[in-house]
Design a protein around this motif. Structure first.
Motif, mmCIF file in Angstrom:
data_model
loop_
_atom_site.group_PDB
_atom_site.id
_atom_site.type_symbol
_atom_site.label_atom_id
_atom_site.label_comp_id
_atom_site.label_asym_id
_atom_site.label_seq_id
_atom_site.Cartn_x
_atom_site.Cartn_y
_atom_site.Cartn_z
ATOM 1 N N LEU A 184 0.841 -1.200 0.000
ATOM 2 C CA LEU A 184 0.000 0.000 0.000
ATOM 3 C C LEU A 184 0.876 1.250 0.000
ATOM 4 O O LEU A 184 1.988 1.215 0.531
ATOM 5 N N PRO A 185 0.447 2.394 -0.519
ATOM 6 C CA PRO A 185 -0.823 2.603 -1.224
ATOM 7 C C PRO A 185 -0.749 2.070 -2.651
ATOM 8 O O PRO A 185 0.319 1.987 -3.217
ATOM 9 N N TYR A 186 -1.940 1.699 -3.198
ATOM 10 C CA TYR A 186 -1.985 1.198 -4.560
ATOM 11 C C TYR A 186 -1.824 2.347 -5.552
ATOM 12 O O TYR A 186 -1.915 3.509 -5.201
ATOM 13 N N HIS B 298 11.430 1.367 -6.508
ATOM 14 C CA HIS B 298 10.875 0.114 -7.048
ATOM 15 C C HIS B 298 9.379 0.257 -7.288
ATOM 16 O O HIS B 298 8.854 -0.196 -8.296
ATOM 17 N N LYS B 299 8.712 0.910 -6.344
ATOM 18 C CA LYS B 299 7.262 1.046 -6.454
ATOM 19 C C LYS B 299 6.876 2.178 -7.412
ATOM 20 O O LYS B 299 5.961 2.038 -8.215
ATOM 21 N N TYR B 300 7.611 3.277 -7.331
ATOM 22 C CA TYR B 300 7.223 4.476 -8.079
ATOM 23 C C TYR B 300 7.586 4.374 -9.560
ATOM 24 O O TYR B 300 6.825 4.809 -10.421
ATOM 25 N N ILE B 301 8.760 3.787 -9.859
ATOM 26 C CA ILE B 301 9.247 3.767 -11.253
ATOM 27 C C ILE B 301 9.103 2.389 -11.899
ATOM 28 O O ILE B 301 8.630 2.262 -13.021
ATOM 29 N N ILE B 302 9.527 1.339 -11.170
ATOM 30 C CA ILE B 302 9.683 0.018 -11.806
ATOM 31 C C ILE B 302 8.370 -0.773 -11.843
ATOM 32 O O ILE B 302 8.029 -1.370 -12.870
#
Length: 263
Positions: A36-38, A140-144
């Motif tokens: 989270l957050p999605y 990792h979450k924001y870009i990949i």
């Protein structure tokens, strides 16, 4: 002689480090996808447009000519045995089980995989990824992760488009140009293509999508760890070329193992 063993050991350690780093990278991205957050839907749809929609032209073009040459070769061979009626099933099975997933994945690697690697490599070199980490934003979450989701969703759809266009390309050459029977072309396809054939193509396209986005993203993300220097335009260019070559080889190798497992 001692120097040779020293260099060999150094090389082995370097590649073992690379494999371990890429494994940890895949684990971190997988965890971040479910954390989270999605995401906003717009993050995913933008990547689907870049990776999937912009690849449709090359997929249609490649699929059409692959089907046409399959039909041309197949008709010539089958006619020697008086089996022109099997042309439809030969074209469809070749595309759905093997050529569709592999060639679609190779096309996406060349067009979208290289772009993914170069984009992330430039972000690493210009310290944008370091800046995100300084602001406590997980790259990792924001870009990949959006690129992972978009590629894995896009690949089965692109493969299905490749297969359908290839079958109609085969129809164009086999039936319209060479004179094969139209009814036999589609009836043999309907009789011989089974659910397992479609399932095999679907599984392959999912695995190839994961390989493309995993290898290309990781090569760009760790561009600063490259053995021959990964900084500057030359470094990014070298890493992008390596990523495309490595992904293409991995697709062909995994194609063999997936086929062996599913047959």
């Amino acid at each position: 002689m001692l120097n040779v063993f020293e260099k060999l050991g150094d090389l082995c350690l370097y590649y073992l480090n690379q494999v371990g780093r890429m494994g940890i990278f895949l684990f971190n991205v997988t965890i971040s996808i479910f954390k989270l957050p999605y995401y906003k839907i717009s993050y995913i749809t933008k990547q689907i447009y870049i990776i999937g929609s912009l690849s449709i032209f090359v997929i249609i073009f490649t699929g059409a000519f692959t089907g046409m040459v399959l039909s041309l070769q197949g008709y010539t061979t089958l006619r020697k045995f008086g089996s022109e009626g099997l042309l439809g099933s030969a074209v469809a099975l070749s595309l759905i089980r093997e050529l569709g997933p592999v060639l679609a994945a190779l096309m996406v690697t060349g067009r979208a995989g290289s772009a993914i690697c170069a984009e992330i490599g430039i972000m690493r070199n210009s310290e944008q990824i370091d800046a995100l980490e300084c602001m406590a934003i997980d790259p990792h979450k924001y870009i990949i992760a959006p690129k992972f989701i978009a590629t894995i969703l896009s690949m089965p759809l692109l493969t299905a488009i490749f297969d359908v266009i290839g079958i109609f390309g085969g129809y164009l050459v086999g039936v319209s140009l060479l004179g094969a029977n139209e009814g036999s072309y589609f009836s043999s396809m309907y009789k011989d293509v089974e659910f397992n054939d479609i399932y095999m193509g679907f599984v392959k396209s999912l695995c190839f999508g994961l390989l493309i986005v995993w290898i290309c993203s990781a090569k760009g993300y760790f561009v600063h760890y490259e053995r021959k220097g990964g900084f500057g335009a030359e470094g990014v260019s070298r890493v992008t070329t390596n990523a495309v070559v490595l992904t293409s080889v991995a697709i062909l190798v995994f194609d063999y193992f997936i086929t062996s497992f599913l047959l």
